[in-house]
Design an enzyme around this catalytic site. Structure first.
Site, mmCIF file in Angstrom:
data_model
loop_
_atom_site.group_PDB
_atom_site.id
_atom_site.type_symbol
_atom_site.label_atom_id
_atom_site.label_comp_id
_atom_site.label_asym_id
_atom_site.label_seq_id
_atom_site.Cartn_x
_atom_site.Cartn_y
_atom_site.Cartn_z
ATOM 1 N N LYS A 190 0.877 -1.189 0.000
ATOM 2 C CA LYS A 190 0.000 0.000 0.000
ATOM 3 C C LYS A 190 0.905 1.227 0.000
ATOM 4 C CE LYS A 190 -2.015 2.990 2.060
ATOM 5 N NZ LYS A 190 -1.818 4.409 1.656
ATOM 6 N N GLU A 265 8.714 1.608 11.306
ATOM 7 C CA GLU A 265 9.862 2.509 11.148
ATOM 8 C C GLU A 265 9.269 3.912 11.119
ATOM 9 O OE1 GLU A 265 12.328 4.820 10.296
ATOM 10 O OE2 GLU A 265 12.656 4.110 8.253
ATOM 11 N N CYS A 299 13.483 10.516 7.716
ATOM 12 C CA CYS A 299 13.197 10.149 9.115
ATOM 13 C C CYS A 299 14.434 10.322 10.000
ATOM 14 C CB CYS A 299 12.658 8.733 9.194
ATOM 15 S SG CYS A 299 13.696 7.538 8.349
ATOM 16 N N GLU A 399 9.099 16.437 15.407
ATOM 17 C CA GLU A 399 9.577 16.187 14.045
ATOM 18 C C GLU A 399 8.917 17.176 13.085
ATOM 19 O OE1 GLU A 399 10.519 12.318 11.465
ATOM 20 O OE2 GLU A 399 8.384 12.596 11.779
HETATM 21 O O1 TXE Z 1 2.277 10.128 7.119
HETATM 22 P P1 TXE Z 1 1.502 8.804 7.474
HETATM 23 P P2 TXE Z 1 1.768 11.521 6.558
HETATM 24 C C1 TXE Z 1 6.003 11.838 9.345
HETATM 25 C C2 TXE Z 1 6.371 13.280 9.051
HETATM 26 C C3 TXE Z 1 5.154 13.796 8.378
HETATM 27 C C4 TXE Z 1 4.071 13.091 9.146
HETATM 28 C C5 TXE Z 1 2.744 13.000 8.465
HETATM 29 O O2 TXE Z 1 6.603 13.955 10.247
HETATM 30 O O3 TXE Z 1 5.039 15.181 8.483
HETATM 31 O O4 TXE Z 1 4.592 11.795 9.367
HETATM 32 O O5 TXE Z 1 2.880 12.481 7.159
HETATM 33 C C6 TXE Z 1 -0.726 5.303 5.550
HETATM 34 N N1 TXE Z 1 -3.942 2.825 8.718
HETATM 35 N N2 TXE Z 1 6.515 10.919 8.332
HETATM 36 O O6 TXE Z 1 0.450 11.901 7.120
HETATM 37 O O7 TXE Z 1 0.069 9.072 7.820
HETATM 38 C C7 TXE Z 1 -0.668 6.381 4.501
HETATM 39 O O8 TXE Z 1 -1.698 6.214 3.546
HETATM 40 C C8 TXE Z 1 -3.080 2.333 7.815
HETATM 41 C C9 TXE Z 1 7.710 10.217 8.683
HETATM 42 O O9 TXE Z 1 1.839 11.451 5.088
HETATM 43 O O10 TXE Z 1 2.318 8.112 8.478
HETATM 44 C C10 TXE Z 1 0.731 6.184 3.956
HETATM 45 O O11 TXE Z 1 0.746 5.102 3.033
HETATM 46 N N3 TXE Z 1 -2.297 3.106 7.058
HETATM 47 C C11 TXE Z 1 7.996 9.107 7.761
HETATM 48 C C12 TXE Z 1 1.525 5.804 5.195
HETATM 49 O O12 TXE Z 1 0.560 5.383 6.152
HETATM 50 C C13 TXE Z 1 -2.386 4.437 7.205
HETATM 51 C C14 TXE Z 1 7.644 9.251 6.347
HETATM 52 C C15 TXE Z 1 2.354 6.935 5.800
HETATM 53 O O13 TXE Z 1 1.516 8.020 6.066
HETATM 54 C C16 TXE Z 1 -3.281 5.014 8.136
HETATM 55 C C17 TXE Z 1 6.404 9.983 6.149
HETATM 56 C C18 TXE Z 1 -4.083 4.140 8.904
HETATM 57 N N4 TXE Z 1 -4.956 4.597 9.818
HETATM 58 C C19 TXE Z 1 5.918 10.805 7.127
HETATM 59 N N5 TXE Z 1 -3.157 6.368 8.070
HETATM 60 C C20 TXE Z 1 9.280 8.370 7.978
HETATM 61 N N6 TXE Z 1 9.409 7.669 9.096
HETATM 62 O O14 TXE Z 1 10.150 8.364 7.147
HETATM 63 C C21 TXE Z 1 -2.210 6.631 7.133
HETATM 64 N N7 TXE Z 1 -1.748 5.477 6.601
#
Ligand code: TXE
Length: 508
Positions: A190, A265, A299, A399
């Site tokens: 996904k 992660e 990250c 973050e």
């Molecule tokens: O991330 P999400 P977002 C951090 C970074 C960023 C913040 C928000 O600080 O500003 O997260 O970003 C899926 N059940 N990182 O909102 O929500 C979503 O569709 C299952 C750090 O974009 O974590 C996507 O595929 N899945 C990070 C994935 O989760 C769900 C990289 C990541 O999205 C879900 C990105 C749910 N309930 C953002 N809700 C890193 N560690 O590198 C969302 N998703």
């Protein structure tokens, strides 16, 4: 669309049919909801494609296919050689289409072509690495004493739901799929709804390799509609997630139904510690790279820069000079060194933190959104530095996930360790010093999953990657990453086939 150097192949491909579909059970399928998600170019905010938006029914079809494929044993019980050879073919194919992947990634994520190329090469290397190590995977025989014989074998976990973010779209797909497939699992990927395009192209390539139907499935869609049903399903044996810490916590809560294995992660607020005895130019160069590469959407970004007081003033001055030279621009444009943020939402979040920072510390450079010629309506922001930051300030604790650096002075080694460890996160840290023992002491004292000494952001496929504290659970990459996709079974046999007579004797 901003068409700087987008090849005609990519333009045609964006209008092709598979873009709107999901890959389930070996076929490209229309979503049941017929809903679409608009995908934008972060450099212009123009819509470049509309991808299918999976609903729960679609995800359930993918889970059913992956379950059947796993249970049939055709892939899960295939020889390691067969799986290895498939992974090598995936690597060959990505390499053969390298330029396409590079262009699609830059178009969809905004990162520079150089950054995209690094990611695509990293994806190739990941498939090759797991192709190599799965061949040599072995079990264990334990010396337990007669009459028993104990052997330990590793087996694939089963159906794996793999949820990935938008900052390294293709690379994260590779980090998830390569070890899972090497171990014999079946997968449902996904991608982030923000950056689904390289995953779609990857699945078109995987399709040509004739894997048994259901071994790999692709469900594009939102977190709530496509991610959550994967997490909640009792037919999914493992969830591997990379993304934000808050989403990671939700995923843990929603996965308890069948106590599936979960690896996470998550975010970070990594400290990069510069001691006065460090090689000055090297430390300066790495300090800018640590926070501004990939526009700070990393990250493990070195977002807290700790600088020893005796060099603080000069270091900050030179840091500002170096930062002001960074060329922000469309990732396709020759000479661009830092692309836009991935979307308007991320831009808004970063700007809000800059406003908070202005209240909490001294803004030393940057801080503005870039608009006007060359920036069109994209999500461009200046590389930003806050100095003299209180380690407890929000901009030093939370973050931001953008090109915003907080600089914190420290006096002693003990103080540096205390500040570095004062974080809910524990992903990575950098240590710059010429004193080998000091480097080792600090590295040992830091509560993080990865430390870099006199370097930063070196991601080695061979080593474990993951965080302490709220930065996650489990490890990716290396043999550690493979283990996350395997169950461990102990098989005990006996040299003497005889009853226990436990209940047939009088109690003594
Ligand atoms: O991330 P999400 P977002 C951090 C970074 C960023 C913040 C928000 O600080 O500003 O997260 O970003 C899926 N059940 N990182 O909102 O929500 C979503 O569709 C299952 C750090 O974009 O974590 C996507 O595929 N899945 C990070 C994935 O989760 C769900 C990289 C990541 O999205 C879900 C990105 C749910 N309930 C953002 N809700 C890193 N560690 O590198 C969302 N998703």
């Amino acid at each position: 669309m901003d068409e700087i150097n987008v090849s005609s192949f990519i333009k045609k491909w964006l209008a092709s049919k598979n873009i709107e579909k999901l890959y389930i059970n070996g076929r490209w399928e229309e979503t049941k909801s017929k809903k679409r998600i608009k995908v934008k170019n972060p450099a212009t905010n123009e819509v470049i494609a509309e991808v299918g938006s999976a609903s729960k029914v679609d995800v359930e079809a993918a889970i059913y296919a992956a379950r059947n494929a796993f249970d049939s044993g055709e892939w899960s019980k295939s020889s390691a050689y067969e799986r290895s050879s498939l992974l090598n073919k995936v690597a060959d194919k990505i390499e053969a289409h390298l330029n396409e992947f590079v262009e699609i990634e830059t178009l969809n994520n905004g990162k520079t072509l150089k950054e995209s190329k690094g990611d695509v090469e990293g994806a190739v290397a990941t498939f090759r690495y797991y192709a190599a190590i799965i061949i040599g995977a072995t079990g264990e025989t334990l010396q337990v004493g007669e009459p028993f014989v104990s052997k330990v074998v590793r087996e694939p976990i089963g159906v794996c739901g793999q949820i990935i973010p938008w900052n390294y779209p293709l690379l994260m797909a590779a980090w998830k799929l390569a070890p899972a497939l090497a171990a014999g699992n079946t997968c449902i990927l996904k991608p982030s709804e923000v950056t689904p395009l390289t995953s779609i192209r990857l699945f078109e390539i995987l399709e040509t390799l004739s894997l048994p139907p259901g071994v790999i499935n692709l469900v594009n869609g939102t977190g709530n509609n496509a991610g959550q049903p994967l997490v909640e399903s009792n037919e999914v044996d493992k969830i591997a997630f990379t993304g934000g810490t808050e989403t990671g916590k939700k995923i843990m809560q929603h996965s308890v139904g069948n106590l599936k294995k979960v690896s996470l992660e998550l975010g970070g607020k990594s400290a990069n510690v510069i001691f006065a005895d460090a090689d000055y130019e090297t430390a300066l160069d790495h300090a800018t790279f640590a926070i501004f590469n990939n526009s700070g959407e990393v990250c493990s970004a070195g977002s807290r820069l700790l600088v020893q007081k005796s060099i603080y003033e000069q270091f900050v001055k030179d840091l500002i000079v170096a930062t002001k030279k960074i060329k922000v621009g469309n990732g396709f444009k020759q000479g661009s060194q830092m692309g836009p943020l991935v979307n308007e939402q991320q831009l808004k979040k970063v700007k809000a933190y800059i406003d908070i920072g202005k209240q909490e510390a001294t803004l030393a450079c940057g801080g503005n959104q870039l608009i006007g010629e060359g920036y069109e309506k994209g999500n461009f922001i200046e590389p930003t530095i806050f100095i003299d930051v209180d380690p407890r300030a929000r901009i030093a604790q939370e973050e931001i996930f953008g090109p915003v650096l907080t600089v914190i002075p420290f006096e002693t080694e003990a103080e540096a360790i205390k500040i570095a460890n004062d974080s809910p996160y524990g992903l990575a840290a950098g240590i710059f010093t010429d004193d080998g023992s000091k480097a080792e002491r600090v590295s040992t004292a830091l509560r993080v999953g990865v430390t870099w000494i006199n370097t930063y952001e070196q991601n080695l496929i061979e080593g474990p990657w993951g965080g302490y504290k709220e930065s996650g659970i489990g490890r990716e990459l290396g043999t550690y990453g493979l283990e996350e996709y395997m169950e461990v079974k102990q098989m005990i046999n006996t040299l003497k086939v005889e009853p226990t007579n436990w209940f047939t004797h009088e109690n003594e």
